[in-house]
Design a protein around this motif. Structure first.
Motif, PDB file in Angstrom:
ATOM      1  N   VAL A  13     -16.292   2.064  19.708  1.00 18.21           N
ATOM      2  CA  VAL A  13     -16.710   3.404  19.311  1.00 18.21           C
ATOM      3  C   VAL A  13     -16.433   4.352  20.476  1.00 18.21           C
ATOM      4  O   VAL A  13     -16.894   4.111  21.602  1.00 18.21           O
ATOM      5  N   PRO A  14     -15.649   5.410  20.268  1.00 19.20           N
ATOM      6  CA  PRO A  14     -15.349   6.323  21.366  1.00 19.20           C
ATOM      7  C   PRO A  14     -16.603   7.021  21.880  1.00 19.20           C
ATOM      8  O   PRO A  14     -17.529   7.315  21.112  1.00 19.20           O
ATOM      9  N   MET A  65     -17.524   8.093  15.591  1.00 17.41           N
ATOM     10  CA  MET A  65     -18.545   7.716  16.576  1.00 17.41           C
ATOM     11  C   MET A  65     -19.745   7.041  15.923  1.00 17.41           C
ATOM     12  O   MET A  65     -20.776   6.832  16.567  1.00 17.41           O
ATOM     13  N   GLY A  66     -19.614   6.734  14.615  1.00 18.65           N
ATOM     14  CA  GLY A  66     -20.686   6.038  13.920  1.00 18.65           C
ATOM     15  C   GLY A  66     -21.895   6.889  13.612  1.00 18.65           C
ATOM     16  O   GLY A  66     -22.986   6.376  13.354  1.00 18.65           O
ATOM     17  N   LEU A  67     -21.736   8.201  13.596  1.00 15.53           N
ATOM     18  CA  LEU A  67     -22.859   9.105  13.361  1.00 15.53           C
ATOM     19  C   LEU A  67     -22.978   9.549  11.915  1.00 15.53           C
ATOM     20  O   LEU A  67     -23.962  10.172  11.527  1.00 15.53           O
TER      21      LEU A  67
END
Length: 313
Positions: A13-14, A65-67
């Motif tokens: 994940v960046p 970013m998995g948000l």
């Protein structure tokens, strides 16, 4: 772990994201530049499209970013008078959504009531489903959407099409974007009578009428695209024509001007054919004169030959 006991690797994940770089690499900038070049005026519409593009760009970054997990609701309503560029903007929106990965194909399927609603029992569902199948992976543009709903006719099958559309808009929103278009007041009544649509449409964009100077610039552009131009006197005549025509019934903004210019070209061709006494050069063949404009019945208080048509753009 995998089946053989090895530890499975997950995508990293960046920690940060460069929105400016994402904007340039996505191709969104190219589409927004095309909107500015190809559409005169419509600044409020262009601003809303830029805001929508920014929202989707940020949403894509949040996903990376998995948000963010859910696909945002992207169904839209375009309201405004005929000839204000709604179909053109819908086409650009399809391209923008494709560049950002929200639709697979990025094509536009443009339909009216007749493409969705059948004339007898059992006809509507297959018609509507066939249209939806063709539109999957892209954008479905429903022009004059309020004609789907005809409560005064008990034998009308529009309600069946509406129910199918509502279901697909909810269940397939990650693979289809629906844009509904039409006159502002009629769209408001349509949404009031069909609250299911209002709850599924997140973006409402109003298309203003063009100003007279914008219509004159659009006319120049239309003629230039066909290697014609207006003489100075013809431009002044067209400026007068626009002001007069706007006050008449069935005025359709850019579409009415396109029709007027087509008739001016007919008059120009007839003038050259009947009055030319010798060879004609490119300038003569390309110039619209004031007489070609002023021959319109609008200058005599009459109605030009436009007739009411399906809204379109």
């Amino acid at each position: 772990m995998g089946a053989d006991g090895d530890v499975m690797e997950t995508a990293a994940v960046p920690a940060t994201v460069d929105l400016a770089a994402e904007y340039q690499s996505s191709g969104v900038a190219e589409i927004l530049d095309e909107l500015d070049r190809e559409l005169i005026g419509l600044e409020p519409v262009k601003e809303r499209i830029r805001e929508t593009a920014a929202l989707l760009l940020v949403d894509r970054a949040r996903r990376q970013m998995g948000l963010s997990q859910e696909t945002p609701t992207l169904h839209m309503s375009f309201s405004g008078n005929p000839g204000t560029g709604k179909t053109t903007v819908a086409l650009k929106m399809a391209g923008l959504l494709h560049r950002l990965g929200y639709v697979r194909k990025g094509h536009l399927v443009s339909v009216t009531r007749d493409d969705l609603v059948g004339q007898y029992i059992g006809h509507t569902a297959p018609k509507t489903k066939d249209v939806l199948k063709k539109a999957m992976g892209g954008v479905l543009f429903i022009d004059e959407a309020y004609y789907l709903y005809r409560p005064d006719n008990e034998r009308d099958y529009g309600q069946e099409a509406i129910e199918i559309l509502l279901q697909v808009m909810e269940n397939n929103r990650d693979d289809l974007v629906v844009i509904m278009a039409g006159y502002a007041d009629r769209m408001d009544k349509f949404f009031s009578a069909n609250p299911g649509f209002r709850s599924r449409i997140a973006h409402h964009i109003e298309f203003p009428d063009y100003r007279d100077d914008e219509l004159l610039e659009i006319s120049r552009q239309m003629l230039a695209d066909q290697n014609y131009h207006l003489s100075a006197e013809a431009e002044a005549a067209l400026d007068e024509y626009i002001a007069l025509r706007r006050g008449q019934p069935h005025f359709a903004n850019a579409r009415s001007l396109r029709n007027a210019l087509d008739r001016a070209r007919l008059r120009q061709a007839n003038r050259l054919f009947t009055s030319a006494s010798g060879p004609l050069d490119a300038v003569a063949l390309s110039t619209i004169e004031a007489s070609d404009i002023r021959a319109s019945r609008v200058f005599k208080g009459g109605l030009d030959v436009d007739r009411p048509t399906p809204q379109g753009d």
